[in-house]
Write a protein that holds these residues in place. Structure first.
Motif, PDB file in Angstrom:
ATOM      1  N   VAL A   8       0.841  -1.198   0.000  1.00  0.00           N
ATOM      2  CA  VAL A   8       0.000   0.000   0.000  1.00  0.00           C
ATOM      3  C   VAL A   8       0.880   1.255   0.000  1.00  0.00           C
ATOM      4  O   VAL A   8       0.588   2.227  -0.711  1.00  0.00           O
ATOM      5  CB  VAL A   8      -0.977  -0.002   1.194  1.00  0.00           C
ATOM      6  CG1 VAL A   8      -1.731   1.318   1.281  1.00  0.00           C
ATOM      7  CG2 VAL A   8      -1.955  -1.165   1.074  1.00  0.00           C
ATOM      8  N   HIS A   9       1.946   1.232   0.775  1.00  0.00           N
ATOM      9  CA  HIS A   9       2.879   2.362   0.837  1.00  0.00           C
ATOM     10  C   HIS A   9       3.468   2.659  -0.548  1.00  0.00           C
ATOM     11  O   HIS A   9       3.457   3.813  -1.002  1.00  0.00           O
ATOM     12  CB  HIS A   9       3.985   2.031   1.849  1.00  0.00           C
ATOM     13  CG  HIS A   9       5.123   2.991   1.877  1.00  0.00           C
ATOM     14  ND1 HIS A   9       4.997   4.296   2.309  1.00  0.00           N
ATOM     15  CD2 HIS A   9       6.429   2.834   1.528  1.00  0.00           C
ATOM     16  CE1 HIS A   9       6.173   4.894   2.219  1.00  0.00           C
ATOM     17  NE2 HIS A   9       7.058   4.031   1.755  1.00  0.00           N
ATOM     18  N   GLY A  66       4.053   4.237   5.422  1.00  0.00           N
ATOM     19  CA  GLY A  66       5.488   4.072   5.592  1.00  0.00           C
ATOM     20  C   GLY A  66       5.873   3.936   7.054  1.00  0.00           C
ATOM     21  O   GLY A  66       6.702   3.087   7.416  1.00  0.00           O
ATOM     22  N   ILE A  67       5.264   4.735   7.899  1.00  0.00           N
ATOM     23  CA  ILE A  67       5.526   4.629   9.339  1.00  0.00           C
ATOM     24  C   ILE A  67       5.037   3.289   9.865  1.00  0.00           C
ATOM     25  O   ILE A  67       5.704   2.647  10.694  1.00  0.00           O
ATOM     26  CB  ILE A  67       4.898   5.820  10.096  1.00  0.00           C
ATOM     27  CG1 ILE A  67       5.674   7.099   9.754  1.00  0.00           C
ATOM     28  CG2 ILE A  67       4.878   5.570  11.600  1.00  0.00           C
ATOM     29  CD1 ILE A  67       5.013   8.378  10.234  1.00  0.00           C
ATOM     30  N   ALA A  68       3.886   2.841   9.378  1.00  0.00           N
ATOM     31  CA  ALA A  68       3.368   1.530   9.801  1.00  0.00           C
ATOM     32  C   ALA A  68       4.324   0.410   9.401  1.00  0.00           C
ATOM     33  O   ALA A  68       4.583  -0.507  10.186  1.00  0.00           O
ATOM     34  CB  ALA A  68       1.983   1.294   9.199  1.00  0.00           C
ATOM     35  N   VAL A  69       4.877   0.490   8.197  1.00  0.00           N
ATOM     36  CA  VAL A  69       5.849  -0.518   7.751  1.00  0.00           C
ATOM     37  C   VAL A  69       7.100  -0.455   8.618  1.00  0.00           C
ATOM     38  O   VAL A  69       7.602  -1.487   9.082  1.00  0.00           O
ATOM     39  CB  VAL A  69       6.220  -0.324   6.258  1.00  0.00           C
ATOM     40  CG1 VAL A  69       7.383  -1.227   5.868  1.00  0.00           C
ATOM     41  CG2 VAL A  69       5.026  -0.580   5.367  1.00  0.00           C
ATOM     42  N   GLY A  70       7.610   0.749   8.835  1.00  0.00           N
ATOM     43  CA  GLY A  70       8.804   0.916   9.660  1.00  0.00           C
ATOM     44  C   GLY A  70       8.611   0.389  11.067  1.00  0.00           C
ATOM     45  O   GLY A  70       9.506  -0.267  11.623  1.00  0.00           O
ATOM     46  N   ALA A  71       7.442   0.639  11.628  1.00  0.00           N
ATOM     47  CA  ALA A  71       7.155   0.127  12.969  1.00  0.00           C
ATOM     48  C   ALA A  71       7.066  -1.393  12.953  1.00  0.00           C
ATOM     49  O   ALA A  71       7.595  -2.067  13.853  1.00  0.00           O
ATOM     50  CB  ALA A  71       5.851   0.729  13.493  1.00  0.00           C
ATOM     51  N   GLY A  72       6.435  -1.942  11.940  1.00  0.00           N
ATOM     52  CA  GLY A  72       6.312  -3.399  11.829  1.00  0.00           C
ATOM     53  C   GLY A  72       7.647  -4.093  11.679  1.00  0.00           C
ATOM     54  O   GLY A  72       7.846  -5.208  12.170  1.00  0.00           O
ATOM     55  N   LEU A  73       8.573  -3.431  10.997  1.00  0.00           N
ATOM     56  CA  LEU A  73       9.902  -4.005  10.801  1.00  0.00           C
ATOM     57  C   LEU A  73      10.864  -3.641  11.936  1.00  0.00           C
ATOM     58  O   LEU A  73      11.987  -4.156  11.989  1.00  0.00           O
ATOM     59  CB  LEU A  73      10.505  -3.528   9.474  1.00  0.00           C
ATOM     60  CG  LEU A  73       9.795  -3.997   8.199  1.00  0.00           C
ATOM     61  CD1 LEU A  73      10.415  -3.335   6.975  1.00  0.00           C
ATOM     62  CD2 LEU A  73       9.845  -5.506   8.078  1.00  0.00           C
ATOM     63  N   GLY A  74      10.436  -2.741  12.804  1.00  0.00           N
ATOM     64  CA  GLY A  74      11.287  -2.322  13.910  1.00  0.00           C
ATOM     65  C   GLY A  74      12.467  -1.467  13.496  1.00  0.00           C
ATOM     66  O   GLY A  74      13.527  -1.539  14.113  1.00  0.00           O
ATOM     67  N   VAL A  75      12.283  -0.658  12.447  1.00  0.00           N
ATOM     68  CA  VAL A  75      13.394   0.154  11.945  1.00  0.00           C
ATOM     69  C   VAL A  75      13.135   1.660  12.045  1.00  0.00           C
ATOM     70  O   VAL A  75      13.847   2.447  11.421  1.00  0.00           O
ATOM     71  CB  VAL A  75      13.733  -0.217  10.477  1.00  0.00           C
ATOM     72  CG1 VAL A  75      14.259  -1.633  10.381  1.00  0.00           C
ATOM     73  CG2 VAL A  75      12.550   0.018   9.560  1.00  0.00           C
ATOM     74  N   LEU A  76      12.159   2.073  12.829  1.00  0.00           N
ATOM     75  CA  LEU A  76      11.823   3.499  12.890  1.00  0.00           C
ATOM     76  C   LEU A  76      12.982   4.365  13.374  1.00  0.00           C
ATOM     77  O   LEU A  76      13.046   5.541  13.049  1.00  0.00           O
ATOM     78  CB  LEU A  76      10.597   3.728  13.786  1.00  0.00           C
ATOM     79  CG  LEU A  76       9.250   3.395  13.149  1.00  0.00           C
ATOM     80  CD1 LEU A  76       8.121   3.659  14.129  1.00  0.00           C
ATOM     81  CD2 LEU A  76       9.030   4.177  11.872  1.00  0.00           C
TER      82      LEU A  76
END
Length: 155
Positions: A8-9, A66-76
């Motif tokens: 989606v991102h 994008g923030i949701a993906v980053g949070a899910g991957l733990g890379v924020l």
């Protein structure tokens, strides 16, 4: 779930940010031509401004997912992502503060007399530089998203 959010991102970036960037960059040369014309036609300018505005609103989905993906991957907290988010914020600011208002000003002036059109012509010329910076910011974000220097998740 991360694959869905990432999809989606990326789709939002393609469907919203791409058209905004293209429409914004097409606006200045057409604006210069129309402002210099004896009887300017504003239909194309109005359409490009509408695309820039409406798709910019849809573009809000890009950093949200994008923030949701980053949070899910733990890379924020990764530097490349923080820089990308900062550049995204700068690009949004350039669009909202420097591109869209000047587009609206040019459209309003195009319907006025020749002296008014001539007075706004320098702002239309500078808009080329501003939209170029907007595009360059997005290109930089795209490269950072692909290269991800220092990322623990990538190549």
């Amino acid at each position: 779930m991360n694959k869905f959010l990432l999809s989606v991102h990326v789709l939002a970036a393609i469907l919203f940010i791409g058209p905004v960037t293209v429409a914004a960059s097409m606006f200045p040369p057409i604006a210069r031509r129309e402002l210099a014309a004896d009887q300017p036609q504003t239909a194309v300018l109005r359409t490009l401004h509408r695309i820039s505005t409406v798709y910019a609103i849809g573009g809000i989905a890009v950093p949200v997912f994008g923030i949701a993906v980053g949070a899910g991957l733990g890379v924020l907290g990764e530097v490349w992502l923080v820089i990308s988010m900062a550049l995204t914020a700068v690009a949004a600011g350039v669009l909202v503060v420097a591109v869209l208002p000047v587009q609206a000003e040019v459209i309003a002036a195009a319907d006025q007399d020749g002296a008014t059109r001539t007075a706004v012509l320098p702002r239309a010329r500078r808009l080329s530089m501003t939209t170029g910076m907007f595009g360059l910011l997005w290109a930089t974000v795209t490269v950072l998203m692909i290269v991800r220097p220092g990322s623990t998740t990538g190549v």
